[in-house]
Enzyme design. Sequence first.
Site, PDB file in Angstrom:
ATOM      1  N   PHE A  97     -10.378   9.873  18.067  1.00  0.00           N
ATOM      2  CA  PHE A  97     -11.652   9.789  18.696  1.00  0.00           C
ATOM      3  C   PHE A  97     -11.230   9.287  20.389  1.00  0.00           C
ATOM      4  O   PHE A  97     -12.167   9.757  20.976  1.00  0.00           O
ATOM      5  CB  PHE A  97     -12.565   8.841  18.225  1.00  0.00           C
ATOM      6  CG  PHE A  97     -13.541   9.319  16.999  1.00  0.00           C
ATOM      7  CD1 PHE A  97     -12.702   9.853  15.800  1.00  0.00           C
ATOM      8  CD2 PHE A  97     -14.628   9.473  17.245  1.00  0.00           C
ATOM      9  CE1 PHE A  97     -13.152  10.285  14.644  1.00  0.00           C
ATOM     10  CE2 PHE A  97     -15.156  10.108  16.122  1.00  0.00           C
ATOM     11  CZ  PHE A  97     -14.725  10.618  15.010  1.00  0.00           C
ATOM     12  N   ASN A 122       0.818  -1.153   0.094  1.00  0.00           N
ATOM     13  CA  ASN A 122      -0.046  -0.057  -0.034  1.00  0.00           C
ATOM     14  C   ASN A 122       0.876   1.240   0.149  1.00  0.00           C
ATOM     15  O   ASN A 122       1.252   1.614   1.120  1.00  0.00           O
ATOM     16  CB  ASN A 122      -0.856  -0.107   1.161  1.00  0.00           C
ATOM     17  CG  ASN A 122      -1.660   1.148   1.407  1.00  0.00           C
ATOM     18  OD1 ASN A 122      -1.915   2.071   0.322  1.00  0.00           O
ATOM     19  ND2 ASN A 122      -2.708   1.218   2.421  1.00  0.00           N
ATOM     20  N   HIS A 159     -12.927   2.954   0.448  1.00  0.00           N
ATOM     21  CA  HIS A 159     -12.990   1.840   1.477  1.00  0.00           C
ATOM     22  C   HIS A 159     -13.550   0.478   0.827  1.00  0.00           C
ATOM     23  O   HIS A 159     -14.110  -0.267   1.595  1.00  0.00           O
ATOM     24  CB  HIS A 159     -13.606   2.120   2.592  1.00  0.00           C
ATOM     25  CG  HIS A 159     -13.041   3.218   3.672  1.00  0.00           C
ATOM     26  ND1 HIS A 159     -13.695   4.307   4.140  1.00  0.00           N
ATOM     27  CD2 HIS A 159     -11.837   3.500   3.702  1.00  0.00           C
ATOM     28  CE1 HIS A 159     -12.862   4.985   4.616  1.00  0.00           C
ATOM     29  NE2 HIS A 159     -11.751   4.561   4.508  1.00  0.00           N
ATOM     30  N   GLU A 213      -8.375  -5.796   4.607  1.00  0.00           N
ATOM     31  CA  GLU A 213      -8.234  -5.414   3.534  1.00  0.00           C
ATOM     32  C   GLU A 213      -6.951  -5.924   2.814  1.00  0.00           C
ATOM     33  O   GLU A 213      -7.030  -6.415   1.528  1.00  0.00           O
ATOM     34  CB  GLU A 213      -7.890  -3.977   3.329  1.00  0.00           C
ATOM     35  CG  GLU A 213      -9.374  -3.136   3.599  1.00  0.00           C
ATOM     36  CD  GLU A 213      -9.052  -1.714   4.289  1.00  0.00           C
ATOM     37  OE1 GLU A 213      -8.673  -1.490   5.136  1.00  0.00           O
ATOM     38  OE2 GLU A 213      -9.164  -0.751   3.195  1.00  0.00           O
ATOM     39  N   GLY A 263     -10.644   8.067   8.478  1.00  0.00           N
ATOM     40  CA  GLY A 263     -11.341   8.137   7.350  1.00  0.00           C
ATOM     41  C   GLY A 263     -12.901   7.223   7.692  1.00  0.00           C
ATOM     42  O   GLY A 263     -12.557   6.190   8.063  1.00  0.00           O
ATOM     43  N   ARG A 294     -11.921  15.496   7.972  1.00  0.00           N
ATOM     44  CA  ARG A 294     -12.733  15.784   6.941  1.00  0.00           C
ATOM     45  C   ARG A 294     -14.059  16.392   7.466  1.00  0.00           C
ATOM     46  O   ARG A 294     -14.805  15.657   8.094  1.00  0.00           O
ATOM     47  CB  ARG A 294     -12.847  14.664   5.925  1.00  0.00           C
ATOM     48  CG  ARG A 294     -11.556  14.318   5.462  1.00  0.00           C
ATOM     49  CD  ARG A 294     -11.778  13.177   4.258  1.00  0.00           C
ATOM     50  NE  ARG A 294     -10.652  12.693   3.713  1.00  0.00           N
ATOM     51  CZ  ARG A 294     -10.238  11.457   4.024  1.00  0.00           C
ATOM     52  NH1 ARG A 294     -11.206  10.597   4.408  1.00  0.00           N
ATOM     53  NH2 ARG A 294      -9.042  10.904   3.373  1.00  0.00           N
TER      54      ARG A 294
HETATM   55  P1  ADP Z   1      -7.055   4.645   9.488  1.00  0.00           P
HETATM   56  O1  ADP Z   1      -6.831   3.208   9.236  1.00  0.00           O
HETATM   57  O2  ADP Z   1      -8.171   5.348   8.656  1.00  0.00           O
HETATM   58  O3  ADP Z   1      -5.821   5.377   9.695  1.00  0.00           O
HETATM   59  P2  ADP Z   1      -8.139   3.459  11.867  1.00  0.00           P
HETATM   60  O4  ADP Z   1      -8.969   2.495  11.204  1.00  0.00           O
HETATM   61  O5  ADP Z   1      -6.832   2.805  12.419  1.00  0.00           O
HETATM   62  O6  ADP Z   1      -7.770   4.510  10.973  1.00  0.00           O
HETATM   63  O7  ADP Z   1      -8.900   4.325  12.963  1.00  0.00           O
HETATM   64  C1  ADP Z   1      -8.485   5.294  13.683  1.00  0.00           C
HETATM   65  C2  ADP Z   1      -9.416   5.982  14.767  1.00  0.00           C
HETATM   66  O8  ADP Z   1      -9.788   4.761  15.370  1.00  0.00           O
HETATM   67  C3  ADP Z   1      -8.844   7.084  15.538  1.00  0.00           C
HETATM   68  O9  ADP Z   1      -9.826   8.004  15.745  1.00  0.00           O
HETATM   69  C4  ADP Z   1      -8.817   6.090  16.948  1.00  0.00           C
HETATM   70  O10 ADP Z   1      -9.058   7.001  18.125  1.00  0.00           O
HETATM   71  C5  ADP Z   1      -9.578   5.024  16.897  1.00  0.00           C
HETATM   72  N1  ADP Z   1      -9.174   3.891  17.879  1.00  0.00           N
HETATM   73  C6  ADP Z   1      -8.331   3.080  17.290  1.00  0.00           C
HETATM   74  N2  ADP Z   1      -7.986   2.142  18.207  1.00  0.00           N
HETATM   75  C7  ADP Z   1      -8.911   2.486  19.210  1.00  0.00           C
HETATM   76  C8  ADP Z   1      -9.363   1.879  20.589  1.00  0.00           C
HETATM   77  N3  ADP Z   1      -8.616   0.666  21.213  1.00  0.00           N
HETATM   78  N4  ADP Z   1     -10.267   2.415  21.207  1.00  0.00           N
HETATM   79  C9  ADP Z   1     -11.116   3.377  20.737  1.00  0.00           C
HETATM   80  N5  ADP Z   1     -10.742   3.982  19.387  1.00  0.00           N
HETATM   81  C10 ADP Z   1      -9.754   3.484  18.998  1.00  0.00           C
END
Ligand code: ADP
Length: 397
Positions: free
Chosen positions: A281, A7, A179, A381, A209, A238
């Site tokens: 988050f 990726n 996605h 994925e 995202g 976003r």
């Molecule tokens: P991407 O792959 O799009 O970068 P992710 O799918 O890893 O993103 O998601 C990231 C988001 O998931 C962040 O906002 C993070 O706060 C939330 N997140 C990841 N792990 C946890 C967890 N263990 N508990 C709560 N939220 C989580």
Amino acid sequence: MKILVVNAGSSSLKYQLFDMDTQDVLAKGLCERIGIDGRYKYSAAGKEEIKGDYPMPTHADAIKLLTKNLTDPEIGVISSMDEIDAVGHRVLTAGDIYSDSVFIDDTVKKVIRDCIPIGPLHNPANLTGIEACAEVIKDVPQVAVFDTGFHMTMPPKAFLYAIPYRYYEEYRLRKYGFHGTSHRYVSGKAIEMLGNPHAKIVTCHLGNGSSCAAVKDGKVIDTSMGLTPLEGLPMGTRSGNLDPAVLGFIGDHEGKSASEIVTMLNKESGVLGVSGVSSDFRDLEAAANEGNERARIALDMFIYSVRKYIGAYAAAMGGIDAVVFTAGIGENNGRIRAAIMEGLEFLGFELDQEKNLKTREQADVSAPGAKAKTLVIPTNEELVIAMDTMNIVLQRA
Ligand code: ADP
């Protein structure tokens, strides 16, 4: 058979090496700050993770480093790159030209290049990754798996924008959705769990995202992201949906160009923009719990928006059998899942609250007897890309 999944981003390259006999990940890694200075992480099953700085002026240097790590006598998992049967690439989009994954040849590369206007950040980086693999791992078959592919079953009433039709004819300006590989994987798993190939499912990929998709009979009929990933839910940074007149308003008041405003909507908006706290988050929830009003509102906006998509897609499909939660937030945050599903009893949903708060694995977190199911399904994925790559290589053999 061994498949390397790549990726490639503009300054990063993530990879996983799969043994397809067992579907195990033998090793994985991340190269970052390519073209800047270079930083990497690498881990192989059962071995300690290594990380450090390593000069990587180009993506080809990142592929050389992964070659070095994968074949290293101490930390490696293969003795030579000849053991790799094929490389599967995550590619953002082939527009509406390809929906299925394809063997990469000059025609496919041209299509990916021609689609740069639709994927200006990702498609060039994906092409760079393909060229880098061709340069370093010579003669290895390469396959492209498109992030927009699964959404290509949407009908025109879902994918067209209500603007003069010539924009679609001249520029293929339409909703593509993203996605797709994740929505495909989790909807497939949900169909297995439900034992119903005709199930009406809303898949919610909630991460940095976020997007929702309406999947009926295993096919996408609508999705929340659009021409670009900016449309739909409010996300980490976003904005998601807004009145398009907002662009004109800000442009008039602040003398900003359309592209400056779009950058602001992509990078400074969403829950970060509203809360002023964070795009993550976890930080957002912590701030809301400490009484930060704007963090609470940002969180509520996200939850409200996901709930509205579930309702809208239930209407679009004429019913709903399941909601699937996946990605960082969807897989890990039971509190947000519960908040989204609150009030959806009228559609047949009911949660097993305790199970929902605890689970981080594939699970049905519905209360016993709930008519519509709430499912948590970790996405994968990379495995989809590896499977597609293997199937295409086997077909050609
Ligand atoms: P991407 O792959 O799009 O970068 P992710 O799918 O890893 O993103 O998601 C990231 C988001 O998931 C962040 O906002 C993070 O706060 C939330 N997140 C990841 N792990 C946890 C967890 N263990 N508990 C709560 N939220 C989580």
